[in-house]
Design an enzyme around this catalytic site. Structure first.
Site, PDB file in Angstrom:
ATOM      1  N   GLU A  11       0.817  -1.208   0.000  1.00 28.59           N
ATOM      2  CA  GLU A  11       0.000   0.000   0.000  1.00 28.59           C
ATOM      3  C   GLU A  11       0.852   1.261   0.000  1.00 28.59           C
ATOM      4  O   GLU A  11       2.001   1.248   0.422  1.00 28.59           O
ATOM      5  CB  GLU A  11      -0.920   0.004   1.203  1.00 28.59           C
ATOM      6  CG  GLU A  11      -0.194  -0.058   2.509  1.00 28.59           C
ATOM      7  CD  GLU A  11      -1.161  -0.283   3.647  1.00 28.59           C
ATOM      8  OE1 GLU A  11      -1.210   0.569   4.518  1.00 28.59           O
ATOM      9  OE2 GLU A  11      -1.882  -1.301   3.644  1.00 28.59           O
TER      10      GLU A  11
ATOM     11  N   CYS B 232       2.402  -1.539  15.948  1.00 26.12           N
ATOM     12  CA  CYS B 232       2.320  -1.374  14.494  1.00 26.12           C
ATOM     13  C   CYS B 232       1.758  -2.608  13.807  1.00 26.12           C
ATOM     14  O   CYS B 232       2.209  -3.728  14.056  1.00 26.12           O
ATOM     15  CB  CYS B 232       3.720  -1.059  13.960  1.00 26.12           C
ATOM     16  SG  CYS B 232       3.788  -0.958  12.170  1.00 26.12           S
TER      17      CYS B 232
ATOM     18  N   GLU C 140      10.615  -1.769   6.871  1.00 26.00           N
ATOM     19  CA  GLU C 140      11.748  -1.010   7.428  1.00 26.00           C
ATOM     20  C   GLU C 140      12.730  -0.759   6.272  1.00 26.00           C
ATOM     21  O   GLU C 140      13.411  -1.682   5.816  1.00 26.00           O
ATOM     22  CB  GLU C 140      12.392  -1.837   8.554  1.00 26.00           C
ATOM     23  CG  GLU C 140      13.728  -1.336   9.040  1.00 26.00           C
ATOM     24  CD  GLU C 140      13.777   0.153   9.363  1.00 26.00           C
ATOM     25  OE1 GLU C 140      13.009   0.630  10.189  1.00 26.00           O
ATOM     26  OE2 GLU C 140      14.610   0.860   8.727  1.00 26.00           O
TER      27      GLU C 140
ATOM     28  N   SER D 249      12.259   6.867  14.164  1.00 30.18           N
ATOM     29  CA  SER D 249      11.076   6.545  14.969  1.00 30.18           C
ATOM     30  C   SER D 249      11.547   6.273  16.382  1.00 30.18           C
ATOM     31  O   SER D 249      12.009   5.184  16.694  1.00 30.18           O
ATOM     32  CB  SER D 249      10.380   5.301  14.397  1.00 30.18           C
ATOM     33  OG  SER D 249       9.836   5.592  13.153  1.00 30.18           O
ATOM     34  N   LEU D 250      11.446   7.285  17.206  1.00 29.77           N
ATOM     35  CA  LEU D 250      12.009   7.190  18.563  1.00 29.77           C
ATOM     36  C   LEU D 250      10.993   6.552  19.523  1.00 29.77           C
ATOM     37  O   LEU D 250      11.243   5.516  20.104  1.00 29.77           O
ATOM     38  CB  LEU D 250      12.393   8.593  19.020  1.00 29.77           C
ATOM     39  CG  LEU D 250      13.428   8.689  20.120  1.00 29.77           C
ATOM     40  CD1 LEU D 250      14.743   8.062  19.704  1.00 29.77           C
ATOM     41  CD2 LEU D 250      13.650  10.152  20.497  1.00 29.77           C
ATOM     42  N   HIS D 251       9.884   7.220  19.693  1.00 28.70           N
ATOM     43  CA  HIS D 251       8.709   6.715  20.413  1.00 28.70           C
ATOM     44  C   HIS D 251       8.883   6.456  21.914  1.00 28.70           C
ATOM     45  O   HIS D 251       7.908   6.245  22.622  1.00 28.70           O
ATOM     46  CB  HIS D 251       8.138   5.461  19.749  1.00 28.70           C
ATOM     47  CG  HIS D 251       7.845   5.619  18.286  1.00 28.70           C
ATOM     48  ND1 HIS D 251       7.521   6.819  17.711  1.00 28.70           N
ATOM     49  CD2 HIS D 251       7.862   4.721  17.269  1.00 28.70           C
ATOM     50  CE1 HIS D 251       7.340   6.658  16.408  1.00 28.70           C
ATOM     51  NE2 HIS D 251       7.540   5.395  16.116  1.00 28.70           N
TER      52      HIS D 251
ATOM     53  N   CYS E  64       0.275   2.936   8.533  1.00 29.45           N
ATOM     54  CA  CYS E  64       0.929   1.956   7.680  1.00 29.45           C
ATOM     55  C   CYS E  64       0.445   0.545   7.984  1.00 29.45           C
ATOM     56  O   CYS E  64       0.253   0.164   9.114  1.00 29.45           O
ATOM     57  CB  CYS E  64       2.448   2.058   7.797  1.00 29.45           C
ATOM     58  SG  CYS E  64       3.119   1.716   9.413  1.00 29.45           S
TER      59      CYS E  64
HETATM   60  N1  SAH Z   1       9.778   1.070   9.545  1.00 29.09           N
HETATM   61  C1  SAH Z   1       9.998   2.458   9.492  1.00 29.09           C
HETATM   62  C2  SAH Z   1       9.113   3.163   8.491  1.00 29.09           C
HETATM   63  C3  SAH Z   1       7.721   2.682   8.385  1.00 29.09           C
HETATM   64  S1  SAH Z   1       6.699   2.957   9.780  1.00 29.09           S
HETATM   65  C4  SAH Z   1       9.862   3.079  10.857  1.00 29.09           C
HETATM   66  O1  SAH Z   1       9.450   2.390  11.775  1.00 29.09           O
HETATM   67  O2  SAH Z   1      10.220   4.227  11.001  1.00 29.09           O
HETATM   68  C5  SAH Z   1       6.316   4.675   9.565  1.00 29.09           C
HETATM   69  C6  SAH Z   1       5.932   5.376  10.840  1.00 29.09           C
HETATM   70  O3  SAH Z   1       4.618   4.961  11.267  1.00 29.09           O
HETATM   71  C7  SAH Z   1       6.885   5.103  11.985  1.00 29.09           C
HETATM   72  O4  SAH Z   1       7.218   6.285  12.660  1.00 29.09           O
HETATM   73  C8  SAH Z   1       6.043   4.190  12.848  1.00 29.09           C
HETATM   74  O5  SAH Z   1       6.492   4.166  14.156  1.00 29.09           O
HETATM   75  C9  SAH Z   1       4.651   4.766  12.658  1.00 29.09           C
HETATM   76  N2  SAH Z   1       3.558   3.917  13.115  1.00 29.09           N
HETATM   77  C10 SAH Z   1       3.501   2.574  13.189  1.00 29.09           C
HETATM   78  N3  SAH Z   1       2.332   2.180  13.745  1.00 29.09           N
HETATM   79  C11 SAH Z   1       1.630   3.297  14.034  1.00 29.09           C
HETATM   80  C12 SAH Z   1       0.369   3.553  14.645  1.00 29.09           C
HETATM   81  N4  SAH Z   1      -0.412   2.572  15.052  1.00 29.09           N
HETATM   82  N5  SAH Z   1      -0.007   4.841  14.781  1.00 29.09           N
HETATM   83  C13 SAH Z   1       0.784   5.857  14.357  1.00 29.09           C
HETATM   84  N6  SAH Z   1       1.987   5.676  13.785  1.00 29.09           N
HETATM   85  C14 SAH Z   1       2.417   4.407  13.627  1.00 29.09           C
HETATM   86 FE1  SF4 Z   2       8.240  -2.166  10.995  1.00 30.58          FE
HETATM   87 FE2  SF4 Z   2       8.264   0.494  11.223  1.00 30.58          FE
HETATM   88 FE3  SF4 Z   2       6.072  -0.907  11.839  1.00 30.58          FE
HETATM   89 FE4  SF4 Z   2       8.213  -1.069  13.422  1.00 30.58          FE
HETATM   90  S1  SF4 Z   2       6.962   0.753  13.017  1.00 30.58           S
HETATM   91  S2  SF4 Z   2       6.963  -2.813  12.719  1.00 30.58           S
HETATM   92  S3  SF4 Z   2       9.841  -0.953  11.936  1.00 30.58           S
HETATM   93  S4  SF4 Z   2       6.994  -0.722   9.842  1.00 30.58           S
END
Ligand code: SAH
Ligand code: SF4
Length: 340
Positions: free
Chosen positions: A91, A118, A159, A213-215, A331
């Site tokens: 997607e 995620c 990723e 993506s720190l979080h 995503c």
């Molecule tokens: N794998 C990479 C890029 C794809 S994810 C990464 O993790 O950075 C893209 C972004 O979407 C990342 O910042 C990820 O943490 C965020 N993301 C994943 N699940 C999410 C959710 N449920 N709500 C909001 N953002 C989310």
């Molecule tokens: Fe993969 Fe990014 Fe989702 Fe983590 S946040 S599972 S690295 S797509």
């Protein structure tokens, strides 16, 4: 057979010359490819019939097909669900901003990083996308938008740094003058923190924007949310970011999902400030989309207060506009509802 869009001009040139074709043919083909998706090599009418036949026997031309479009009610986000030649689904999300269109593309089918919030990794990892499959998502988005795509963000499923070679090739192809010619400064790559690859990327000295993506602001919470933190912890990740900034002079963006009662109290704002001290950093707060597990987004008021605290502490902060919640713009969510 590989997709012809995976090749750089000089690579196609070499192949065609070895096959006995003239030097200028590769450029002619590239001129077709940059126009957009062409249904068949036979439509490349300025090529001789024998070359078209050779191309058909040697290369795939299109490997991503639009399966379904989902528009958000506000009209600012559209999700494209796409089918690959092997039947897998990916997607991409097209977003309309004041300054133009931006597209968020996937880099893998699934993801092996297993972040707790995620959905992309929920069905595990299937395979990497090749550069052409990433590029075609941008072409599809351009067809849909009917105009030039200003920004491309590698923030869809997968990723990107776990698919390093294909992603780097994609960046080189899309930013080349004989390709779509989208400047590297208009490309963003988001990573969960694959530290060894951040160093490799740094050595390439690309002009793309790196997003981390720190979080979480401490290792115990980040270990819980993002398993990759057990491989490379926060201090290793931030050291890599510092080095990256030193080498490229590109400001790094830090993504921080606001998860209700998980990482949204003021204590975390202070920790975040301490962590990013001395960085030319930008923090992007992301209201969580309903993802995996019991995570909920923080209340908008909490997000505002968190932002204010960070700003008071001297950080540069934005809150991501919530685009297309009704089209599952997070995503992996649309794919996830379609993959059995
Ligand atoms: N794998 C990479 C890029 C794809 S994810 C990464 O993790 O950075 C893209 C972004 O979407 C990342 O910042 C990820 O943490 C965020 N993301 C994943 N699940 C999410 C959710 N449920 N709500 C909001 N953002 C989310
Ligand atoms: Fe993969 Fe990014 Fe989702 Fe983590 S946040 S599972 S690295 S797509």
């Amino acid at each position: 057979m590989i997709n012809i869009r995976n090749l750089k001009l000089e690579e196609l040139n070499d192949i065609l010359i070895k096959a006995g074709y003239q030097r200028f043919r590769a450029k002619q083909i590239f001129n077709w490819l940059k126009l957009g998706r062409v249904a068949d090599f036979d439509l490349m009418t300025n090529l001789p019939a024998d070359l078209r036949k050779y191309l058909k026997q040697t290369f795939v031309l299109n490997s991503v097909k639009l399966e379904r479009l989902l528009k958000s009610s506000c009209g600012s986000a559209t999700k494209m669900l796409c089918r690959l030649l092997d039947g897998n689904l990916i997607e991409a999300v097209i977003m309309k901003y004041k300054y133009g269109f931006s597209v968020c593309v996937s880099t893998q089918v699934g993801c092996r990083m297993g972040c707790a919030f995620c959905v992309s990794g929920m069905h595990g990892f299937v395979r990497n996308l090749d550069a052409a499959e990433i590029l075609e998502q941008v072409l599809l988005a351009r067809e849909f938008a009917g105009e030039r795509i200003g920004h491309v963000v590698l923030m869809g499923v997968g990723e990107p740094l776990d698919n390093f070679d294909n992603v780097v090739r994609f960046v080189e192809l899309i930013s080349s003058t004989e390709g779509l010619n989208i400047g590297q400064r208009n490309l963003s790559l988001s990573t969960s923190g694959v530290v060894d690859k951040i160093y490799q990327l740094m050595d390439l000295k690309m002009q793309i924007t790196l997003s981390i993506s720190l979080h979480a602001t401490n290792d115990s919470l980040r270990n819980r949310l993002m398993p990759i933190n057990r491989r490379w912890n926060l201090s290793q990740l931030l050291e890599a970011c510092k080095e990256y900034f030193r080498a490229t002079r590109r400001r790094i963006s830090f993504e921080y999902i606001m998860l209700n009662q998980v990482n949204d109290s003021m204590v975390f704002a202070e920790e975040l400030k301490r962590l990013l001290c001395g960085f030319a950093a930008h923090v992007n707060l992301i209201p969580a989309n309903c993802g995996r597990g019991d995570f909920k987004s923080s209340d908008p008021k909490v997000i505002k207060a968190f932002q204010k605290r960070l700003e008071d502490l001297g950080l540069n902060v934005t809150v991501r506009r919530k685009l297309g919640d009704d089209v599952n713009a997070a995503c992996g969510q649309m794919r996830s509802s379609c993959v059995k």
